[in-house]
Design a protein around this motif. Structure first.
Motif, PDB file in Angstrom:
ATOM      1  N   MET A   1      32.083  36.963  41.196  1.00 38.07           N
ATOM      2  CA  MET A   1      33.297  37.506  41.175  1.00 38.07           C
ATOM      3  C   MET A   1      34.841  36.873  40.653  1.00 38.07           C
ATOM      4  O   MET A   1      34.213  35.241  40.738  1.00 38.07           O
ATOM      5  CB  MET A   1      33.661  37.397  43.552  1.00 38.07           C
ATOM      6  N   ILE A   2      35.458  37.839  40.447  1.00 39.98           N
ATOM      7  CA  ILE A   2      36.802  36.613  39.712  1.00 39.98           C
ATOM      8  C   ILE A   2      37.411  36.840  40.760  1.00 39.98           C
ATOM      9  O   ILE A   2      38.651  37.898  41.687  1.00 39.98           O
ATOM     10  CB  ILE A   2      37.265  37.118  38.606  1.00 39.98           C
ATOM     11  N   TYR A   3      38.137  35.917  41.033  1.00 41.85           N
ATOM     12  CA  TYR A   3      39.544  35.697  42.075  1.00 41.85           C
ATOM     13  C   TYR A   3      41.000  35.272  41.066  1.00 41.85           C
ATOM     14  O   TYR A   3      40.750  34.954  40.184  1.00 41.85           O
ATOM     15  CB  TYR A   3      39.610  34.141  42.866  1.00 41.85           C
ATOM     16  N   ALA A   4      42.161  36.088  41.578  1.00 40.94           N
ATOM     17  CA  ALA A   4      43.635  35.938  40.841  1.00 40.94           C
ATOM     18  C   ALA A   4      44.834  36.039  41.863  1.00 40.94           C
ATOM     19  O   ALA A   4      44.388  37.089  42.527  1.00 40.94           O
ATOM     20  CB  ALA A   4      43.370  36.919  39.619  1.00 40.94           C
ATOM     21  N   THR A   5      45.555  35.420  41.628  1.00 39.70           N
ATOM     22  CA  THR A   5      47.075  35.472  42.526  1.00 39.70           C
ATOM     23  C   THR A   5      47.537  36.378  41.544  1.00 39.70           C
ATOM     24  O   THR A   5      48.930  37.283  41.695  1.00 39.70           O
ATOM     25  CB  THR A   5      47.063  34.025  42.604  1.00 39.70           C
ATOM     26  N   THR A   6      47.238  36.716  40.728  1.00 38.05           N
ATOM     27  CA  THR A   6      48.236  37.397  40.211  1.00 38.05           C
ATOM     28  C   THR A   6      47.562  39.450  40.044  1.00 38.05           C
ATOM     29  O   THR A   6      46.384  39.232  40.331  1.00 38.05           O
ATOM     30  CB  THR A   6      48.372  37.049  38.547  1.00 38.05           C
ATOM     31  N   GLY A   7      48.378  39.675  39.306  1.00 37.28           N
ATOM     32  CA  GLY A   7      47.992  41.662  39.520  1.00 37.28           C
ATOM     33  C   GLY A   7      46.655  41.603  38.338  1.00 37.28           C
ATOM     34  O   GLY A   7      46.232  42.751  38.421  1.00 37.28           O
ATOM     35  N   THR A   8      46.277  40.901  37.340  1.00 42.71           N
ATOM     36  CA  THR A   8      45.457  40.973  35.767  1.00 42.71           C
ATOM     37  C   THR A   8      44.987  40.243  36.133  1.00 42.71           C
ATOM     38  O   THR A   8      44.807  39.563  36.447  1.00 42.71           O
ATOM     39  CB  THR A   8      46.866  41.394  35.238  1.00 42.71           C
ATOM     40  N   ILE A   9      43.503  40.483  35.760  1.00 39.58           N
ATOM     41  CA  ILE A   9      42.599  39.382  34.599  1.00 39.58           C
ATOM     42  C   ILE A   9      43.159  39.803  33.269  1.00 39.58           C
ATOM     43  O   ILE A   9      42.683  40.395  32.733  1.00 39.58           O
ATOM     44  CB  ILE A   9      41.176  39.879  35.089  1.00 39.58           C
TER      45      ILE A   9
ATOM     46  N   ALA B   1      31.276  44.489  49.558  1.00 35.74           N
ATOM     47  CA  ALA B   1      30.572  45.965  50.141  1.00 35.74           C
ATOM     48  C   ALA B   1      31.756  47.322  49.061  1.00 35.74           C
ATOM     49  O   ALA B   1      30.402  48.375  49.398  1.00 35.74           O
ATOM     50  CB  ALA B   1      31.076  46.014  52.076  1.00 35.74           C
ATOM     51  N   LEU B   2      32.742  46.842  49.005  1.00 40.80           N
ATOM     52  CA  LEU B   2      33.501  47.988  48.311  1.00 40.80           C
ATOM     53  C   LEU B   2      32.937  48.084  46.696  1.00 40.80           C
ATOM     54  O   LEU B   2      33.061  49.155  45.870  1.00 40.80           O
ATOM     55  CB  LEU B   2      34.790  48.116  48.200  1.00 40.80           C
ATOM     56  N   GLY B   3      32.233  47.656  46.270  1.00 40.19           N
ATOM     57  CA  GLY B   3      31.638  47.142  45.083  1.00 40.19           C
ATOM     58  C   GLY B   3      32.617  46.712  44.408  1.00 40.19           C
ATOM     59  O   GLY B   3      32.185  46.834  42.540  1.00 40.19           O
ATOM     60  N   ALA B   4      32.894  45.950  44.349  1.00 37.99           N
ATOM     61  CA  ALA B   4      34.117  44.968  43.239  1.00 37.99           C
ATOM     62  C   ALA B   4      33.739  43.973  42.465  1.00 37.99           C
ATOM     63  O   ALA B   4      32.635  43.080  43.338  1.00 37.99           O
ATOM     64  CB  ALA B   4      35.482  44.384  44.377  1.00 37.99           C
TER      65      ALA B   4
ATOM     66  N   THR C   1      43.713  42.445  46.578  1.00 37.80           N
ATOM     67  CA  THR C   1      43.315  43.878  45.997  1.00 37.80           C
ATOM     68  C   THR C   1      41.726  44.055  45.600  1.00 37.80           C
ATOM     69  O   THR C   1      41.841  43.100  44.181  1.00 37.80           O
ATOM     70  CB  THR C   1      43.782  44.550  45.316  1.00 37.80           C
ATOM     71  N   ALA C   2      40.654  44.579  46.102  1.00 41.03           N
ATOM     72  CA  ALA C   2      39.219  44.632  45.109  1.00 41.03           C
ATOM     73  C   ALA C   2      39.565  46.097  43.802  1.00 41.03           C
ATOM     74  O   ALA C   2      39.987  46.782  44.566  1.00 41.03           O
ATOM     75  CB  ALA C   2      38.303  44.791  46.182  1.00 41.03           C
ATOM     76  N   VAL C   3      38.960  45.371  43.045  1.00 45.09           N
ATOM     77  CA  VAL C   3      38.608  46.096  42.162  1.00 45.09           C
ATOM     78  C   VAL C   3      37.629  45.874  41.200  1.00 45.09           C
ATOM     79  O   VAL C   3      36.949  45.460  41.750  1.00 45.09           O
ATOM     80  CB  VAL C   3      40.146  45.761  41.113  1.00 45.09           C
ATOM     81  N   ARG C   4      37.625  46.944  40.784  1.00 45.34           N
ATOM     82  CA  ARG C   4      35.865  47.431  39.322  1.00 45.34           C
ATOM     83  C   ARG C   4      37.057  46.996  37.807  1.00 45.34           C
ATOM     84  O   ARG C   4      37.377  47.665  37.713  1.00 45.34           O
ATOM     85  CB  ARG C   4      35.321  48.288  39.769  1.00 45.34           C
ATOM     86  N   LEU C   5      35.817  46.169  37.297  1.00 50.62           N
ATOM     87  CA  LEU C   5      36.834  46.201  36.250  1.00 50.62           C
ATOM     88  C   LEU C   5      35.847  46.483  34.934  1.00 50.62           C
ATOM     89  O   LEU C   5      34.619  47.260  35.670  1.00 50.62           O
ATOM     90  CB  LEU C   5      36.825  44.766  35.745  1.00 50.62           C
TER      91      LEU C   5
END
Length: 116
Positions: free
Chosen positions: A1-9, A71-74, A101-105
């Motif tokens: 899992m990658i964590y960021a306080t920003t809106g992008t990776i 659980a959402l597949g993020a 916000t959970a995201v899939r990259l």
């Protein structure tokens, strides 16, 4: 899992936004810990007791946040925000709330290093 306080990776593109995820922890503060922390406040210095309680609550909130995202597949959570509140009639409870916000990259290209 990658964590960021920003809106992008950095170096990665978001494929799918999966939704907002939350993790909360509410902990009661022990009367004896309060007494020792009060003594520490009078004589000065850091209160290791409260620092450990804060760290424990933050870890619990982040663990719950991660579980919900998984659980959402993020594979990443962006825009992470952590808030601290005191609750109860005598402020005897500590609440730590984490959200993001959970995201899939999109898959990393051969020119992108893993995780970033």
């Amino acid at each position: 899992m990658i964590y960021a306080t920003t809106g992008t990776i950095q170096g990665r593109e978001i494929d799918t936004y999966l939704g907002i995820v939350f993790g909360d922890a509410v902990l009661g503060v022990n009367v004896f810990k309060d007494i020792f922390a009060s003594i520490r406040d009078v004589v000065g210095g850091r209160s290791g007791t409260y620092e450990r309680e804060l760290a424990s609550a933050r870890d619990t909130a982040m663990t719950a946040l991660t579980a919900q995202a998984q659980a959402l597949g993020a594979d990443a959570i962006i825009g992470i925000d952590i808030d601290y509140e005191v609750l109860g009639s005598n402020n005897g409870m500590l609440m730590v709330s984490a959200s993001g916000t959970a995201v899939r990259l999109k898959p990393a290209g051969p020119w992108t290093s893993p995780g970033g």
